[in-house]
Design a protein around this motif. Sequence first.
Motif, PDB file in Angstrom:
ATOM      1  N   GLY A 184       0.840  -1.191   0.000  1.00  0.00           N
ATOM      2  CA  GLY A 184       0.000   0.000   0.000  1.00  0.00           C
ATOM      3  C   GLY A 184       0.878   1.245   0.000  1.00  0.00           C
ATOM      4  N   ILE A 185       0.394   2.286   0.667  1.00  0.00           N
ATOM      5  CA  ILE A 185       1.114   3.564   0.630  1.00  0.00           C
ATOM      6  C   ILE A 185       2.448   3.474   1.400  1.00  0.00           C
ATOM      7  CG2 ILE A 185      -0.028   4.483   2.712  1.00  0.00           C
ATOM      8  CD1 ILE A 185       0.480   6.680  -0.313  1.00  0.00           C
ATOM      9  N   VAL A 186       3.493   4.045   0.836  1.00  0.00           N
ATOM     10  CA  VAL A 186       4.766   4.234   1.566  1.00  0.00           C
ATOM     11  C   VAL A 186       5.177   5.695   1.363  1.00  0.00           C
ATOM     12  CG1 VAL A 186       5.686   1.878   1.552  1.00  0.00           C
ATOM     13  CG2 VAL A 186       6.072   3.348  -0.430  1.00  0.00           C
ATOM     14  N   PHE A 187       5.906   6.239   2.328  1.00  0.00           N
ATOM     15  CA  PHE A 187       6.244   7.674   2.233  1.00  0.00           C
ATOM     16  C   PHE A 187       7.511   7.976   3.018  1.00  0.00           C
ATOM     17  CE2 PHE A 187       4.645   8.225   6.516  1.00  0.00           C
ATOM     18  CZ  PHE A 187       3.627   7.277   6.606  1.00  0.00           C
ATOM     19  N   GLU A 188       8.140   9.070   2.620  1.00  0.00           N
ATOM     20  CA  GLU A 188       9.322   9.555   3.343  1.00  0.00           C
ATOM     21  C   GLU A 188       9.278  11.071   3.406  1.00  0.00           C
ATOM     22  OE1 GLU A 188      12.607   6.007   2.773  1.00  0.00           O
ATOM     23  OE2 GLU A 188      12.759   7.718   1.423  1.00  0.00           O
ATOM     24  N   TYR A 189       9.833  11.603   4.497  1.00  0.00           N
ATOM     25  CA  TYR A 189       9.890  13.054   4.684  1.00  0.00           C
ATOM     26  C   TYR A 189      11.329  13.538   4.565  1.00  0.00           C
ATOM     27  CZ  TYR A 189       5.435  12.191   7.061  1.00  0.00           C
ATOM     28  OH  TYR A 189       4.173  11.789   7.378  1.00  0.00           O
ATOM     29  N   TYR A 190      11.503  14.579   3.785  1.00  0.00           N
ATOM     30  CA  TYR A 190      12.776  15.303   3.694  1.00  0.00           C
ATOM     31  C   TYR A 190      12.460  16.730   4.081  1.00  0.00           C
ATOM     32  CZ  TYR A 190      14.207  11.142   1.197  1.00  0.00           C
ATOM     33  OH  TYR A 190      14.478   9.847   0.873  1.00  0.00           O
ATOM     34  N   PHE A 191      13.455  17.613   4.042  1.00  0.00           N
ATOM     35  CA  PHE A 191      13.091  19.015   4.251  1.00  0.00           C
ATOM     36  C   PHE A 191      13.814  19.908   3.271  1.00  0.00           C
ATOM     37  CE2 PHE A 191      16.187  21.608   6.725  1.00  0.00           C
ATOM     38  CZ  PHE A 191      17.208  20.690   6.829  1.00  0.00           C
ATOM     39  N   ASP A 192      13.154  21.013   2.995  1.00  0.00           N
ATOM     40  CA  ASP A 192      13.596  21.918   1.954  1.00  0.00           C
ATOM     41  C   ASP A 192      14.777  22.739   2.470  1.00  0.00           C
ATOM     42  OD1 ASP A 192      13.558  23.234  -0.353  1.00  0.00           O
ATOM     43  OD2 ASP A 192      11.760  24.431   0.035  1.00  0.00           O
ATOM     44  N   THR A 193      15.954  22.527   1.875  1.00  0.00           N
ATOM     45  CA  THR A 193      17.134  23.262   2.322  1.00  0.00           C
ATOM     46  C   THR A 193      18.150  23.337   1.184  1.00  0.00           C
ATOM     47  OG1 THR A 193      19.028  23.215   3.831  1.00  0.00           O
ATOM     48  CG2 THR A 193      18.072  21.097   3.297  1.00  0.00           C
ATOM     49  N   ASP A 194      18.980  24.377   1.216  1.00  0.00           N
ATOM     50  CA  ASP A 194      20.048  24.479   0.204  1.00  0.00           C
ATOM     51  C   ASP A 194      21.281  23.714   0.660  1.00  0.00           C
ATOM     52  OD1 ASP A 194      18.467  26.137  -1.223  1.00  0.00           O
ATOM     53  OD2 ASP A 194      19.277  27.989  -0.329  1.00  0.00           O
ATOM     54  N   ASN A 195      21.272  23.285   1.932  1.00  0.00           N
ATOM     55  CA  ASN A 195      22.447  22.622   2.498  1.00  0.00           C
ATOM     56  C   ASN A 195      22.589  21.197   1.939  1.00  0.00           C
ATOM     57  OD1 ASN A 195      24.318  21.360   4.117  1.00  0.00           O
ATOM     58  ND2 ASN A 195      23.700  22.473   5.982  1.00  0.00           N
ATOM     59  N   SER A 196      23.657  20.982   1.167  1.00  0.00           N
ATOM     60  CA  SER A 196      23.790  19.693   0.474  1.00  0.00           C
ATOM     61  C   SER A 196      24.052  18.534   1.448  1.00  0.00           C
ATOM     62  CB  SER A 196      24.912  19.768  -0.552  1.00  0.00           C
ATOM     63  OG  SER A 196      26.108  20.119   0.115  1.00  0.00           O
ATOM     64  N   ASP A 197      24.447  18.856   2.701  1.00  0.00           N
ATOM     65  CA  ASP A 197      24.658  17.781   3.688  1.00  0.00           C
ATOM     66  C   ASP A 197      23.375  16.983   3.917  1.00  0.00           C
ATOM     67  OD1 ASP A 197      27.119  18.789   3.954  1.00  0.00           O
ATOM     68  OD2 ASP A 197      26.860  19.601   5.990  1.00  0.00           O
ATOM     69  N   PHE A 198      22.237  17.604   3.636  1.00  0.00           N
ATOM     70  CA  PHE A 198      20.972  16.924   3.929  1.00  0.00           C
ATOM     71  C   PHE A 198      20.357  16.258   2.694  1.00  0.00           C
ATOM     72  CE2 PHE A 198      21.486  19.856   7.399  1.00  0.00           C
ATOM     73  CZ  PHE A 198      21.184  19.048   8.482  1.00  0.00           C
ATOM     74  N   ALA A 199      21.079  16.359   1.556  1.00  0.00           N
ATOM     75  CA  ALA A 199      20.525  15.788   0.324  1.00  0.00           C
ATOM     76  C   ALA A 199      20.359  14.283   0.504  1.00  0.00           C
ATOM     77  CB  ALA A 199      21.450  16.094  -0.845  1.00  0.00           C
ATOM     78  N   GLY A 200      19.195  13.791   0.226  1.00  0.00           N
ATOM     79  CA  GLY A 200      18.941  12.349   0.281  1.00  0.00           C
ATOM     80  C   GLY A 200      18.861  11.782   1.691  1.00  0.00           C
ATOM     81  N   ILE A 201      18.868  12.656   2.707  1.00  0.00           N
ATOM     82  CA  ILE A 201      18.763  12.146   4.084  1.00  0.00           C
ATOM     83  C   ILE A 201      17.316  12.281   4.554  1.00  0.00           C
ATOM     84  CG2 ILE A 201      19.502  12.515   6.486  1.00  0.00           C
ATOM     85  CD1 ILE A 201      22.148  12.399   5.560  1.00  0.00           C
ATOM     86  N   ALA A 202      16.656  11.125   4.712  1.00  0.00           N
ATOM     87  CA  ALA A 202      15.248  11.157   5.140  1.00  0.00           C
ATOM     88  C   ALA A 202      15.179  11.468   6.633  1.00  0.00           C
ATOM     89  CB  ALA A 202      14.584   9.820   4.854  1.00  0.00           C
ATOM     90  N   LEU A 203      14.294  12.397   6.989  1.00  0.00           N
ATOM     91  CA  LEU A 203      14.090  12.683   8.418  1.00  0.00           C
ATOM     92  C   LEU A 203      13.206  11.611   9.033  1.00  0.00           C
ATOM     93  CD1 LEU A 203      13.353  16.518   8.250  1.00  0.00           C
ATOM     94  CD2 LEU A 203      15.529  15.381   8.684  1.00  0.00           C
ATOM     95  N   GLY A 204      12.347  11.038   8.208  1.00  0.00           N
ATOM     96  CA  GLY A 204      11.427  10.019   8.719  1.00  0.00           C
ATOM     97  C   GLY A 204      10.760   9.316   7.562  1.00  0.00           C
ATOM     98  N   GLY A 205      10.057   8.252   7.883  1.00  0.00           N
ATOM     99  CA  GLY A 205       9.352   7.528   6.836  1.00  0.00           C
ATOM    100  C   GLY A 205       8.387   6.533   7.443  1.00  0.00           C
ATOM    101  N   GLY A 206       7.592   5.955   6.583  1.00  0.00           N
ATOM    102  CA  GLY A 206       6.641   4.964   7.090  1.00  0.00           C
ATOM    103  C   GLY A 206       5.800   4.418   5.970  1.00  0.00           C
ATOM    104  N   GLY A 207       4.695   3.809   6.354  1.00  0.00           N
ATOM    105  CA  GLY A 207       3.819   3.247   5.346  1.00  0.00           C
ATOM    106  C   GLY A 207       2.794   2.309   5.951  1.00  0.00           C
ATOM    107  N   HIS A 208       2.058   1.706   5.013  1.00  0.00           N
ATOM    108  CA  HIS A 208       0.963   0.809   5.383  1.00  0.00           C
ATOM    109  C   HIS A 208       1.472  -0.633   5.350  1.00  0.00           C
ATOM    110  CE1 HIS A 208      -3.375  -0.340   5.317  1.00  0.00           C
ATOM    111  NE2 HIS A 208      -2.860  -1.430   4.790  1.00  0.00           N
TER     112      HIS A 208
END
Length: 443
Positions: A263-287
């Motif tokens: 079913g549904i799966v999801f991940e949260y990132y955050f909007d930033t210009d800082n490349s250190d956070f590129a591709g780093i999920a803050l959280g995630g989850g799903g059904h």
Amino acid sequence: MKINPVKGTHDIYSSTANDALDLEYTFNVMAMAYGYEPIVIPTLEHTNLFQRSVGESSDIVTKEMYTFLDKAGRSLTLRPEFTAGIMRAVVTNKLYVDNIPLRLFYNGSCFRYERPQAGRYREFHQMGVELIAPTNPGLDAEVIALGFAYLKEIGLNPILKINYLPAKDSREKYLKDLKAFFEPNLDNMCEDCKRRYEINPLRILDCKVPSDREIIEKAPSISTYLSDDDLKHYNEIKRFLGNIGISYEEDDRLVRGLDYYSGIVFEYYFDTDNSDFAGIALGGGGHYDGLLQELDGPSEYSGVGLSFGLERLISAYQNADTEYKGTGMRPIFYMAPLSEEGLDLAHTLATFLHENSVHTILNYEIKSLKSFLKSANKKQARNIIIIGEDELKKGFVTIKNLESGVQHEVAIDDFPEIVFSILKENYEDDDGEIQSLDITKGN
Ligand code: HAM
């Protein structure tokens, strides 16, 4: 003898510990606002719990678990995540009886034997929710919305990625086609992908090796395999999210690192210009379907949940330009007695404040006002209470707001009443956020 911390572990202290407390506190308050109840589960579980749920094809189970035999020869594992343990607890304690939808939230440490790097620890902390009920797109959307609202609340601009993993028959067909696609490329792919090909080819889509990614980009898209029922459910979730203005990106390569999702799966990132956070999920989850059943629980309920990584939230929060002020871990009052007699009065007043749960610091020392001001500012105290000779003679204390610089003389007899009127009027604003005290209202 100097003893170093274990590789991949770390201490959280000083202002970072305050940030951690704030972030957890806000998460807990928000989860409770959505109707979630707290649950605390053991750190140790039987190893086969994770083998059966997180799954034999996941990196977690194949490579990352802290597993050992106890003195009686049982194979135990330090939890690498919460969902499996929560499901075990739901079945053990029959928490589903007369309590569906069952909404639970949790905080605590998890252990994964990963290569330590930025945002990746061997012991880290998660906070999350699990919702157990008959499948319902509104409930799926609720969990996604909770995580989204939380990131907004702490001042991070969320980026939400979603995907939908088809149910049984369509999934079988997709897996078969994926295998057919990857077979001619397999010799050029990493050892993990070769293993995943045998156990669960879906997990190949999650591979991070750059040369493998080039091949993966050309693989068939999962979105074309959704059945009518899948599509209906997925569209309903998107409609619920749209209703409350939640924006999302659909990513048909998002499959998540754990085997239990459907079913549904999801991940949260955050909007930033800082490349250190590129591709780093803050959280995630799903059904997930079938987890409870797998553990001998009822088959009519499925689950949906999410987890945030506390360490990643802390560094995102510390690097972001956020207006979030935290929930009040800063002292409200810092006591500044300038004499022995002043210390006695400071003791009485601080005890009164402590007994009334007002965050106050008294260090039982007599110093100059300059030195107290320095310490109070270091602690980011909101107000300082000065008790000098003049104050004692006239029977008042001086309360100075360290943010506005405004100070007032408050008669000792009026102290409790004034403190409470100040706290009542100023402690929380309409959003329940704790504000700095404006002591001018007390006089
Ligand atoms: P996960 O994506 O494996 O999902 O982990 C959730 C979050 O934990 C990640 O997004 C990340 O922030 C954090 N995290 C994971 N590994 C590490 C690490 N080694 N160091 C620091 N932070 C890390 C789960 O664990 C699922 N149980 C989520 C879920 C709940 N699905 C349904 N319900």
